[in-house]
Motif scaffolding. Structure first.
Motif, PDB file in Angstrom:
ATOM      1  N   ASP A 230      38.031  44.841  44.336  1.00 31.52           N
ATOM      2  CA  ASP A 230      37.486  43.560  43.859  1.00 31.52           C
ATOM      3  C   ASP A 230      36.030  43.449  44.299  1.00 31.52           C
ATOM      4  O   ASP A 230      35.738  43.512  45.480  1.00 31.52           O
ATOM      5  CB  ASP A 230      38.322  42.427  44.437  1.00 31.52           C
TER       6      ASP A 230
ATOM      7  N   MET B  55      32.294  42.619  39.335  1.00 32.26           N
ATOM      8  CA  MET B  55      33.691  42.360  38.975  1.00 32.26           C
ATOM      9  C   MET B  55      34.668  43.287  39.690  1.00 32.26           C
ATOM     10  O   MET B  55      35.440  42.859  40.521  1.00 32.26           O
ATOM     11  CB  MET B  55      33.884  42.472  37.461  1.00 32.26           C
ATOM     12  N   VAL B  56      34.632  44.580  39.304  1.00 22.32           N
ATOM     13  CA  VAL B  56      35.645  45.492  39.827  1.00 22.32           C
ATOM     14  C   VAL B  56      35.146  46.932  39.780  1.00 22.32           C
ATOM     15  O   VAL B  56      34.313  47.288  38.954  1.00 22.32           O
ATOM     16  CB  VAL B  56      36.977  45.353  39.036  1.00 22.32           C
TER      17      VAL B  56
ATOM     18  N   THR C  99      34.124  40.777  43.224  1.00 22.18           N
ATOM     19  CA  THR C  99      33.710  39.400  42.969  1.00 22.18           C
ATOM     20  C   THR C  99      33.342  38.653  44.245  1.00 22.18           C
ATOM     21  O   THR C  99      32.711  37.608  44.188  1.00 22.18           O
ATOM     22  CB  THR C  99      34.813  38.590  42.246  1.00 22.18           C
TER      23      THR C  99
END
Length: 125
Positions: free
Chosen positions: A120, A101-102, A122
């Motif tokens: 980021d 995700m992060v 993702t």
């Protein structure tokens, strides 16, 4: 339909002790440019690297740090953090990672205002 029509700009307001010194810090550490100093109003604005997003600084003898945490996207947080730490920028603990995700890290300007870098993870951003 919204009640009001906002422009595509955001100003993040921070309290600082010395607007000129803070503007210099943001330029040397993050590469932001000073837009203006309104000395008579005790206000300065700097342009971030994001179009339409500026940081406004109100001068106070006892600023209230930490009342806003702007988050700036970064492609390589680890390298950025290393460079900031080499410039004696203070961080709030370790980098936080949410796998897939992060990755985030909170740091502080000279007046104790918190900011965050976010990478980021993702694969879409």
């Amino acid at each position: 339909m919204s009640l009001i029509s906002l422009q595509n700009t955001i100003t993040i307001a921070l309290s600082v002790k010395d607007r000129h010194a803070s503007a210099d810090w943001y330029k040397s550490i993050l590469g932001f440019e000073t837009l203006y100093h309104a000395d008579e109003a005790g206000w300065s604005e700097i342009q971030t690297n994001t179009p339409g997003v500026t940081i406004g600084m109100g001068e106070h003898t006892k600023p209230a740090p930490g009342n806003c945490v702007p988050v700036f996207g970064i492609g390589d947080l680890d390298t950025a953090r290393q460079k900031l730490e080499q410039a004696n920028v203070k961080f709030d603990g370790e980098t936080d990672v949410v796998d897939g995700m992060v990755k985030t890290a909170t740091f502080y300007d000279p007046d104790g205002n918190a900011m965050m870098l976010a990478e980021d993870l993702t694969g879409t951003g």
